[in-house]
Design a protein around this motif. Structure first.
Motif: not given
Length: 459
Positions: A90-104, A358-366
């Motif tokens: 979940c963290s991987d997809t969230l963080i990558r969608s946040i930082t992506s240069e092609h978010s569509f 990791e803690q940051h990502s868990r916060m977003l998932v929560n």
């Protein structure tokens, strides 16, 4: 006008503008979006579905040993690797969608992940559910829908979620063997066949009959998953002894008994059926454009689907080139996931350095869980609702407000809210909202007002 179109490109189609994106999209918003039609790249070093299944098999073995008194065990400790894998995915997809240069492309990944919804139901599905979008959906996102459909329906997560891996044809070799031994058999399971027709391809009003569903269910008996304890390899496995023999007739077409490929042949025909072209095009347009998309737009997408044999990149290109997709008025309320990702994209460069990723990502998932949009938490093969009215309840909005205020408190205090408004919303922001933001008692309050404004909350 051009500024409006650039904002639409980044916010309606993309996952929210980052600091430089409106400028990049300004000269050619449609052309800018076209460069996004590439498969999202995920972290391939994370466990795959095979590793997850092995982890779960090891957990079950330890649990059996504990129950037989051979070895004491701690339930939480034993399931920790599965929970950890879930958060990593979940963290991987969230963080990558946040930082992506092609978010569509990430928005489209979210769409098809929800279209082919599998849920975390505890146990094996905790970590197996996220592997479906990583292994079956992302690699096939811009190819033929037929390839995507076959990859999804043969993936272990879908086969186990809808109980097809244990489905036994009534006249299969295994069923006949069990009858001779006077043993009970689990019988044939129609769950996967039902969802293929009702949710994944033709839609509930697509014109299929009960007999078509039952024939499809028979055709995919034997579609199962390799078991680690039997050293059967990994991933999809065709168990011929449980397959219902004979030819099958679906939607008036007869398919010879060719084993595993019988079901695949039916899926490939379903993928290019006019009802499938209509249903999935309509869902795409509803997701991206409007809860009630223009019929003429869906007509054009359906026509391109049939013309190209279900090439998703071609169908999506028709959608983004149609003037009806670019109405200036904002059309939909962002879902919690869209909102959270767009807030993070808008303020990513403004957040303090994150020492514990990791803690940051868990916060977003929560946070998503608190907003009612837990990753892989739809709880139904139909997925999360995709209309604005599903997300505009008072409790849901209050949760967004609380989270946004806490998020803003963690940001640098020197941010000028009006300058950020120009960067991420441009001409989309109304004079009324600008006035309210300008009258805030502090820059932090102004930033909260910006992120909770109607112009930011909608797309």
């Amino acid at each position: 006008m051009t500024n409006h179109l650039a904002v639409i490109a980044t916010n309606r189609f993309g996952m929210g503008a980052r600091d430089h994106e409106i400028k990049e999209a300004l000269s050619d918003p449609q052309g800018w979006l076209s460069t996004h039609l590439i498969p999202p790249v995920l972290n391939n070093s994370l466990p795959d579905s095979s590793a997850v299944i092995k982890q779960h098999a090891a957990f079950r073995a330890r649990k059996r040993a504990e129950q037989s008194g051979q070895k004491a065990g701690n339930q939480n400790a034993m399931t920790a690797p599965l929970r950890s894998a879930y958060f990593q995915f979940c963290s991987d997809t969230l963080i990558r969608s946040i930082t992506s240069e092609h978010s569509f492309s990430w928005r489209l990944l979210d769409f098809f992940s929800n279209h082919f919804s599998v849920s975390d139901q505890g146990g094996l599905m905790t970590a197996l559910a996220p592997t479906l979008e990583r292994e079956a959906i992302a690699p096939n996102l811009f190819g033929s829908f037929a390839d995507l459909l076959v990859a999804v329906e043969q993936h272990p997560a879908m086969l186990i979620y809808l109980d097809n891996e244990k489905s036994i044809g009534p006249d299969s070799r295994q069923a006949n063997y069990l009858k001779k031994k006077s043993k009970n058999t689990r019988g044939m399971n129609e769950n996967l066949a039902r969802e293929i027709l009702e949710l994944h391809t033709m839609g509930v009003n697509g014109g299929y009959q009960l007999e078509d569903l039952q024939e499809l269910a028979k055709a995919i008996t034997g579609w199962s998953v390799a078991l680690p304890k039997k050293a059967e390899g990994h991933g999809f496995l065709f168990r011929e002894q449980t397959h219902q023999p004979g030819q099958r007739t679906v939607l008036g077409k007869t398919y010879p008994d060719t084993g595993a490929s019988q079901g695949e042949a039916i899926l490939r025909d379903l993928a290019i059926h006019p009802a499938t072209a209509r249903y999935v095009s309509w869902k795409l347009a509803r997701h991206l454009i409007n809860d009630q998309p223009p019929a003429a737009l869906v007509d054009n997408m359906q026509e391109q689907w049939i013309k190209t044999g279900g090439n998703l990149k071609e169908v999506i290109t028709v959608l983004i080139q149609d003037p009806r997709s670019w109405q200036i008025e904002q059309q939909k309320l962002k879902t919690p996931r869209e909102f959270l990702v767009s807030v993070c994209r808008a303020t990513d460069g403004l957040a303090p350095r994150k020492n514990n990723r990791e803690q940051h990502s868990r916060m977003l998932v929560n946070a998503l869980t608190a907003m009612g949009h837990k990753p892989f938490g739809a709880g139904s093969p139909a997925g999360f609702a995709d209309v604005s009215s599903a997300w505009d309840g008072s409790d849901a909005l209050l949760t967004r407000i609380d989270w946004t205020n806490r998020w803003v408190e963690s940001l640098k205090k020197s941010i000028d809210p009006l300058a950020l408004t120009d960067t991420i919303l441009g001409a989309q922001m109304t004079g009324h909202s600008r006035t309210i933001i300008s009258r805030a008692e502090s820059r932090q309050q102004g930033l909260s007002l910006l992120l909770l404004s109607p112009e930011f909350m909608r797309r």
